[in-house]
Every structure is written in structure tokens, then in C-alpha cells.
Design a protein around this motif. Structure first.
Motif, PDB file in Angstrom:
ATOM      1  N   VAL A 167       0.790  -1.008  -0.132  1.00 10.79           N
ATOM      2  CA  VAL A 167      -0.123  -0.084   0.057  1.00 10.79           C
ATOM      3  C   VAL A 167       0.909   1.399   0.020  1.00 10.79           C
ATOM      4  O   VAL A 167       0.652   2.051  -0.871  1.00 10.79           O
ATOM      5  CB  VAL A 167      -0.991   0.037   1.258  1.00 10.79           C
ATOM      6  N   LEU A 168       1.847   1.272   0.987  1.00  7.41           N
ATOM      7  CA  LEU A 168       2.891   2.250   0.871  1.00  7.41           C
ATOM      8  C   LEU A 168       3.414   2.873  -0.468  1.00  7.41           C
ATOM      9  O   LEU A 168       3.783   3.774  -0.944  1.00  7.41           O
ATOM     10  CB  LEU A 168       3.872   2.200   2.053  1.00  7.41           C
ATOM     11  N   LEU A 169       3.862   1.722  -1.027  1.00  4.47           N
ATOM     12  CA  LEU A 169       4.555   1.855  -2.288  1.00  4.47           C
ATOM     13  C   LEU A 169       3.645   2.280  -3.463  1.00  4.47           C
ATOM     14  O   LEU A 169       3.894   3.294  -4.283  1.00  4.47           O
ATOM     15  CB  LEU A 169       5.048   0.334  -2.944  1.00  4.47           C
ATOM     16  N   SER A 170       2.087   1.756  -3.466  1.00  7.59           N
ATOM     17  CA  SER A 170       1.377   2.324  -4.173  1.00  7.59           C
ATOM     18  C   SER A 170       1.115   3.829  -4.170  1.00  7.59           C
ATOM     19  O   SER A 170       0.849   4.426  -5.033  1.00  7.59           O
ATOM     20  CB  SER A 170      -0.007   1.472  -4.364  1.00  7.59           C
ATOM     21  N   LEU A 171       1.108   4.121  -2.780  1.00  6.40           N
ATOM     22  CA  LEU A 171       0.833   5.623  -2.297  1.00  6.40           C
ATOM     23  C   LEU A 171       2.014   6.256  -2.974  1.00  6.40           C
ATOM     24  O   LEU A 171       1.522   7.679  -3.357  1.00  6.40           O
ATOM     25  CB  LEU A 171       0.848   5.739  -0.957  1.00  6.40           C
ATOM     26  N   LYS A 172       3.292   6.033  -2.978  1.00  5.92           N
ATOM     27  CA  LYS A 172       4.239   6.663  -3.307  1.00  5.92           C
ATOM     28  C   LYS A 172       4.369   6.911  -5.001  1.00  5.92           C
ATOM     29  O   LYS A 172       4.477   7.884  -5.517  1.00  5.92           O
ATOM     30  CB  LYS A 172       5.647   5.889  -3.085  1.00  5.92           C
ATOM     31  N   LYS A 173       3.808   5.530  -5.592  1.00  2.63           N
ATOM     32  CA  LYS A 173       3.779   5.999  -7.087  1.00  2.63           C
ATOM     33  C   LYS A 173       2.454   6.801  -7.353  1.00  2.63           C
ATOM     34  O   LYS A 173       2.693   7.885  -8.315  1.00  2.63           O
ATOM     35  CB  LYS A 173       3.263   4.713  -7.552  1.00  2.63           C
ATOM     36  N   LEU A 174       1.644   6.856  -6.613  1.00  2.00           N
ATOM     37  CA  LEU A 174       0.530   7.860  -7.002  1.00  2.00           C
ATOM     38  C   LEU A 174       0.885   9.247  -6.691  1.00  2.00           C
ATOM     39  O   LEU A 174       0.705  10.186  -7.400  1.00  2.00           O
ATOM     40  CB  LEU A 174      -0.798   7.458  -5.939  1.00  2.00           C
ATOM     41  N   HIS A 175       1.555   9.654  -5.591  1.00  2.00           N
ATOM     42  CA  HIS A 175       2.061  10.832  -5.278  1.00  2.00           C
ATOM     43  C   HIS A 175       3.275  11.362  -6.503  1.00  2.00           C
ATOM     44  O   HIS A 175       3.058  12.577  -6.792  1.00  2.00           O
ATOM     45  CB  HIS A 175       2.906  10.884  -4.110  1.00  2.00           C
ATOM     46  N   CYS A 234       3.053  10.335  -9.715  1.00  2.00           N
ATOM     47  CA  CYS A 234       2.165  10.401 -10.878  1.00  2.00           C
ATOM     48  C   CYS A 234       1.435  11.919 -10.701  1.00  2.00           C
ATOM     49  O   CYS A 234       1.299  12.526 -11.662  1.00  2.00           O
ATOM     50  CB  CYS A 234       1.079   9.553 -11.017  1.00  2.00           C
ATOM     51  N   LEU A 235       0.758  12.223  -9.555  1.00  2.00           N
ATOM     52  CA  LEU A 235       0.190  13.273  -9.162  1.00  2.00           C
ATOM     53  C   LEU A 235       1.225  14.778  -9.274  1.00  2.00           C
ATOM     54  O   LEU A 235       0.820  15.731  -9.767  1.00  2.00           O
ATOM     55  CB  LEU A 235      -0.352  13.535  -7.861  1.00  2.00           C
ATOM     56  N   LYS A 236       2.451  14.545  -9.267  1.00  3.80           N
ATOM     57  CA  LYS A 236       3.524  15.515  -9.173  1.00  3.80           C
ATOM     58  C   LYS A 236       3.796  15.699 -10.603  1.00  3.80           C
ATOM     59  O   LYS A 236       3.861  17.112 -11.106  1.00  3.80           O
ATOM     60  CB  LYS A 236       4.789  15.173  -8.326  1.00  3.80           C
ATOM     61  N   ASP A 237       3.836  14.563 -11.313  1.00  7.44           N
ATOM     62  CA  ASP A 237       4.250  14.712 -12.845  1.00  7.44           C
ATOM     63  C   ASP A 237       3.376  13.905 -13.560  1.00  7.44           C
ATOM     64  O   ASP A 237       3.328  12.840 -13.957  1.00  7.44           O
ATOM     65  CB  ASP A 237       5.577  14.324 -12.988  1.00  7.44           C
ATOM     66  N   PRO A 238       1.935  14.844 -14.078  1.00  4.53           N
ATOM     67  CA  PRO A 238       1.050  13.876 -14.800  1.00  4.53           C
ATOM     68  C   PRO A 238       1.375  13.319 -16.035  1.00  4.53           C
ATOM     69  O   PRO A 238       0.828  12.544 -16.551  1.00  4.53           O
ATOM     70  CB  PRO A 238      -0.102  15.127 -14.978  1.00  4.53           C
ATOM     71  N   LYS A 239       2.601  13.613 -16.788  1.00 10.16           N
ATOM     72  CA  LYS A 239       3.147  13.080 -17.731  1.00 10.16           C
ATOM     73  C   LYS A 239       3.568  11.808 -17.590  1.00 10.16           C
ATOM     74  O   LYS A 239       3.607  10.938 -18.584  1.00 10.16           O
ATOM     75  CB  LYS A 239       4.301  13.905 -18.269  1.00 10.16           C
ATOM     76  N   LYS A 240       3.633  11.294 -16.385  1.00 10.58           N
ATOM     77  CA  LYS A 240       4.044   9.936 -16.381  1.00 10.58           C
ATOM     78  C   LYS A 240       2.908   9.052 -16.055  1.00 10.58           C
ATOM     79  O   LYS A 240       2.584   8.392 -14.860  1.00 10.58           O
ATOM     80  CB  LYS A 240       5.141   9.782 -14.843  1.00 10.58           C
ATOM     81  N   GLN A 241       2.039   8.972 -17.114  1.00  6.98           N
ATOM     82  CA  GLN A 241       0.901   8.077 -16.919  1.00  6.98           C
ATOM     83  C   GLN A 241       1.157   6.543 -16.864  1.00  6.98           C
ATOM     84  O   GLN A 241       0.185   5.902 -16.221  1.00  6.98           O
ATOM     85  CB  GLN A 241      -0.117   8.215 -18.198  1.00  6.98           C
ATOM     86  N   GLY A 242       2.201   6.056 -17.252  1.00  8.40           N
ATOM     87  CA  GLY A 242       2.662   4.743 -17.169  1.00  8.40           C
ATOM     88  C   GLY A 242       2.571   4.169 -15.500  1.00  8.40           C
ATOM     89  O   GLY A 242       2.199   3.038 -15.422  1.00  8.40           O
ATOM     90  N   LEU A 243       2.918   5.151 -14.685  1.00  6.21           N
ATOM     91  CA  LEU A 243       2.801   4.783 -13.042  1.00  6.21           C
ATOM     92  C   LEU A 243       1.316   4.521 -12.880  1.00  6.21           C
ATOM     93  O   LEU A 243       1.239   3.395 -12.163  1.00  6.21           O
ATOM     94  CB  LEU A 243       3.355   5.836 -12.465  1.00  6.21           C
ATOM     95  N   MET A 244       0.376   4.988 -13.286  1.00  4.33           N
ATOM     96  CA  MET A 244      -0.760   4.741 -12.898  1.00  4.33           C
ATOM     97  C   MET A 244      -1.305   3.304 -13.126  1.00  4.33           C
ATOM     98  O   MET A 244      -2.107   2.851 -12.538  1.00  4.33           O
ATOM     99  CB  MET A 244      -1.879   5.800 -13.580  1.00  4.33           C
ATOM    100  N   MET A 245      -0.732   2.749 -14.178  1.00  2.00           N
ATOM    101  CA  MET A 245      -0.917   1.567 -14.508  1.00  2.00           C
ATOM    102  C   MET A 245      -0.590   0.490 -13.749  1.00  2.00           C
ATOM    103  O   MET A 245      -1.021  -0.809 -13.604  1.00  2.00           O
ATOM    104  CB  MET A 245      -0.459   1.310 -16.070  1.00  2.00           C
ATOM    105  N   LEU A 246       0.660   0.810 -12.898  1.00  2.00           N
ATOM    106  CA  LEU A 246       1.259  -0.096 -11.988  1.00  2.00           C
ATOM    107  C   LEU A 246       0.400  -0.261 -10.644  1.00  2.00           C
ATOM    108  O   LEU A 246       0.831  -1.101  -9.770  1.00  2.00           O
ATOM    109  CB  LEU A 246       2.835   0.381 -11.816  1.00  2.00           C
ATOM    110  N   LEU A 247      -0.314   0.749 -10.374  1.00  2.00           N
ATOM    111  CA  LEU A 247      -1.183   0.773  -9.029  1.00  2.00           C
ATOM    112  C   LEU A 247      -1.937  -0.406  -9.124  1.00  2.00           C
ATOM    113  O   LEU A 247      -2.434  -0.829  -8.248  1.00  2.00           O
ATOM    114  CB  LEU A 247      -1.852   2.139  -8.999  1.00  2.00           C
TER     115      LEU A 247
END
Length: 91
Positions: free
Chosen positions: A68-76, A78-91
Motif C-alpha cells: 500500500v505504501l509503495l502504491s501511495l508513493k507511485k500515486l504521489h 504521478c500526481l506531481k508529474d502527470p506526464k508519467k501516465q505509465g505509473l498509474m497502470m502499475l497501481l
């Protein structure tokens, strides 16, 4: 007589300890369900106060769940840099 008193006291102590352990686990589960409901209820308003409050609580409530903490870090990230849309797929 001594054995009866000792057995009675010991059974009461063991019962109390098991009850405390069970209640602690149920309380943690209840908190996790409540925060999940709050996150899902506000998922379309990620800039709102309710969603932000729930995200801040995730760190405290899910402190023992590395996934959960790793997913939260990935979400943060992605929210800081919306161009990294590929990270949202990893959640």
C-alpha cells in the motif's frame, strides 16, 4: 483448593488477553475499511479536502503494509508529474 483458584485466575487472564488481541485486530480492520470507503467515495475529487485527509491517514493506518505504501508513493509521483501516465497502470 489452590489449583482451583489458580486455574480460575489463569483462565480469566488468558481470556482477557485473547479478547484484547481480538478487539485490537478488529479495530485495525474497521479503520482500514473506513479509510478505503472515504478514498473511494472521494476518488473523483482528488483535490478536495476529504480526499487529502484520507490520503494523509493512509500512511498511519497502513504503516505495516509495504504494498500500500509503495502504491501511495507511485500515486504521489504521478500526481506531481502527470506526464508519467505509465505509473498509474502499475497501481
Amino acid at each position: 483448593m489452590f489449583i482451583t483458584i489458580t486455574a480460575s485466575l489463569l483462565s480469566g487472564i488468558i481470556g482477557s488477553i485473547l479478547s484484547l488481541i481480538y478487539m485490537n485486530r478488529m479495530e485495525k480492520r474497521k479503520l482500514k475499511i473506513e479509510i478505503t470507503e472515504q478514498l473511494l467515495g472521494n476518488r473523483f475529487s482528488i483535490q478536495g479536502n476529504e480526499f487529502s485527509s484520507a490520503m494523509n491517514q493512509v500512511i498511519v493506518i497502513f504503516h505495516d503494509d509495504s504494498k500500500v505504501l509503495l502504491s501511495l508513493k507511485k500515486l504521489h509521483t504521478c500526481l506531481k508529474d502527470p506526464k508519467k501516465q505509465g505509473l498509474m497502470m502499475l497501481l
